[in-house]
Design a protein around this motif. Sequence first.
Motif, PDB file in Angstrom:
ATOM      1  N   VAL A 142      -8.460  -0.509   9.098  1.00 24.12           N
ATOM      2  CA  VAL A 142      -8.488  -0.711   8.158  1.00 24.12           C
ATOM      3  C   VAL A 142      -8.589  -1.211   7.491  1.00 24.12           C
ATOM      4  CG1 VAL A 142      -9.258   0.803   5.534  1.00 24.12           C
ATOM      5  CG2 VAL A 142      -8.505   1.616   7.692  1.00 24.12           C
ATOM      6  N   LEU A 143      -9.942  -2.170   6.997  1.00 18.03           N
ATOM      7  CA  LEU A 143      -9.725  -3.904   5.741  1.00 18.03           C
ATOM      8  C   LEU A 143      -9.746  -3.285   5.025  1.00 18.03           C
ATOM      9  CD1 LEU A 143     -11.908  -5.542   8.868  1.00 18.03           C
ATOM     10  CD2 LEU A 143      -9.140  -5.763   8.307  1.00 18.03           C
ATOM     11  N   TYR A 144      -9.547  -4.084   4.165  1.00 15.75           N
ATOM     12  CA  TYR A 144      -9.998  -4.012   2.432  1.00 15.75           C
ATOM     13  C   TYR A 144     -10.641  -5.758   1.445  1.00 15.75           C
ATOM     14  CZ  TYR A 144      -8.934  -4.263  -3.046  1.00 15.75           C
ATOM     15  OH  TYR A 144      -9.742  -4.053  -3.794  1.00 15.75           O
ATOM     16  N   PRO A 145     -11.360  -5.733   1.304  1.00 20.57           N
ATOM     17  CA  PRO A 145     -12.147  -7.203   0.975  1.00 20.57           C
ATOM     18  C   PRO A 145     -11.723  -7.194  -0.923  1.00 20.57           C
ATOM     19  CG  PRO A 145     -13.770  -5.248   0.546  1.00 20.57           C
ATOM     20  CD  PRO A 145     -12.165  -4.431   1.470  1.00 20.57           C
ATOM     21  N   ARG A 146     -10.536  -8.389  -0.559  1.00 23.68           N
ATOM     22  CA  ARG A 146     -10.114  -8.434  -2.543  1.00 23.68           C
ATOM     23  C   ARG A 146     -11.495  -9.074  -2.805  1.00 23.68           C
ATOM     24  NH1 ARG A 146      -4.599  -9.216  -2.255  1.00 23.68           N
ATOM     25  NH2 ARG A 146      -4.025 -10.404   0.078  1.00 23.68           N
ATOM     26  N   VAL A 163      -8.688  -8.361   3.760  1.00 25.14           N
ATOM     27  CA  VAL A 163      -6.926  -7.868   4.685  1.00 25.14           C
ATOM     28  C   VAL A 163      -6.771  -6.228   5.563  1.00 25.14           C
ATOM     29  CG1 VAL A 163      -5.348  -7.430   2.798  1.00 25.14           C
ATOM     30  CG2 VAL A 163      -6.536  -8.812   1.897  1.00 25.14           C
ATOM     31  N   ARG A 164      -6.045  -7.078   6.158  1.00 22.66           N
ATOM     32  CA  ARG A 164      -6.134  -5.517   7.104  1.00 22.66           C
ATOM     33  C   ARG A 164      -4.491  -5.023   6.735  1.00 22.66           C
ATOM     34  NH1 ARG A 164      -7.250  -3.529  12.033  1.00 22.66           N
ATOM     35  NH2 ARG A 164      -8.679  -5.900  12.575  1.00 22.66           N
ATOM     36  N   LEU A 165      -5.212  -3.409   6.407  1.00 21.94           N
ATOM     37  CA  LEU A 165      -4.453  -2.489   5.234  1.00 21.94           C
ATOM     38  C   LEU A 165      -3.623  -1.600   6.421  1.00 21.94           C
ATOM     39  CD1 LEU A 165      -6.821  -1.112   2.980  1.00 21.94           C
ATOM     40  CD2 LEU A 165      -5.187  -2.499   2.392  1.00 21.94           C
ATOM     41  N   ASP A 166      -1.426  -2.200   6.010  1.00 19.03           N
ATOM     42  CA  ASP A 166      -0.322  -1.926   6.756  1.00 19.03           C
ATOM     43  C   ASP A 166       0.479  -0.369   5.935  1.00 19.03           C
ATOM     44  OD1 ASP A 166       1.294  -0.652   8.580  1.00 19.03           O
ATOM     45  OD2 ASP A 166       1.720  -3.027   8.738  1.00 19.03           O
TER      46      ASP A 166
END
Length: 539
Positions: free
Chosen positions: A227-231, A92-95
């Motif tokens: 910045v991404l985040y892995p669920r 997921v791309r963080l915003d």
Amino acid sequence: MNHGANHGTVRGRRVAVIGGGMSGLATAALLAQEGAEVTLYEARDELGGRAGTWQREGFRFDTGPSWYLMPEVFEHFFRMLGTTADDELDLVRLDPSYRVYFEGTGEPFDLPATGARDALLGLDRASAERLAAYLDSAATTYGLATRHFLYSTFASLRPMLNREVVRGLPRLLRLLTEPLDRFAARHTTDDRVRRILGYPAVFLGTSPGSAPSMYHLMSHLDVTQGVLYPRGGFGAVVETMARLARRAGADLLTDHRVERIVVTDGAATGVEVTHAGRTRHVAADVVVSTADLHVTERRLLDAEHRSRSARWWRRRDPGPGAVLALLGVRGELPALAHHSLLFADDWDGGFDAIFGARRTVPNPASLYVCRPSATDDVAPPGHENLFVLIPVPADTTIGAGGTDGAGDTQVERTVDDAIAQIAEWTGTPDLAERVVVRRTIGPADFERDFGAFRGGALGPAHTLRQSALLRGSNASARVSGLVYAGATTIPGIGLPMCLISAELALKRLRGDVSAGPLPEPERKPRPAPEERTAEAEVP
């Protein structure tokens, strides 16, 4: 004499991998994919090392890394194993990418997922042209580092003597000799921007005044790449790595502590492993240690096989320590983004407290807060999950943590101060009263659980004499067939660096001295969903 590793094919060789953290899992996967007979030994009862998880009362915490940066490094690694990040992870791309609170100012700064560059330039319009040049330079330097330095074992410097590196040598030398804070100050007159550009030095295990300005390339990662985040958190990344290693044929053993690396006639010939109260010798043709280098040298090798003297270790900069807090909080915390940074006014004094001559825990600290419940299902309904990192000196006398306030006094006091600081700066006055789950972790825990040198949280600082080829070889100078991977060897600190270190172990064993990433194998097309279902049903 530098024995290095036995060059040639890896196929069919028996490999013992010490340590089941991210670098150990990555090394096991790559070497098993290459055809080696790989057995990984992890002393603890779970895989992941610093990238651990902890669960309590419906809260699920990552206990270590929380930033997914350099996505192309993950993608390359997955492609080396015949898959992709999209196939393995739900990213997921963080915003915003992150939020920054500055002491004494009520309004935080958000770095947006799109338009990040313009947003940063907007903080200091008077320096916009110089700031733009800084970010352009960061992108150029990052590309150069990826193509010619990060993926090099430095076993030979000849591959780096190419036109691009030679032409850029005067600029590189300036970037290596000028500290990051001074370089940033030449590109902005705004203290807020200076701190945003300087804080990545913490993730390099050092201060903006000690990191070479070569590392301004870090600004390319968050500002340009995002910045991404892995669920599922970084526990999901560990599970993926373990699955890929097993799929490649590696045997992953937990609760197996390597006590000694066996050396015969100058070559690594196996390991002594303790499990269930019994110690046995296991033969190996190659040993890859991903344990802290200090542990490998001082505990696992007999004195005559050590490459580094006691004097060398005394001069080693272990980087910062950390006090961590895992907090389950009742109610919502919208003032915190997924990633939030709180920057103290006494910026330079805070770093001096951590790295200077008279080391102490800074208060207020420039600290980091992760709120993964903003993005993921990691807390019970109506609750939030917080991970708080307070940089402190690498000093085990600060103590160990515990649950529900049972840690050592200085660790618990440091967390109390951090909670009060977050509460005041974010306008959440009742934060302390809303904490329903609490676990703390201190420098003594890092030393006990991970063998971290002097209780450091990340690994040796990326100062000039501990960067690139000066960080040290990834092969033993005295023992043939003994190779290193992980944050304490090249290329350095962070999950992407750990993945690269695994590839460098493979390169070292192949005798590959190329400077860039290894060629990716041709990827076989994935079967259609109905074919995969049929495959899964085959007994």
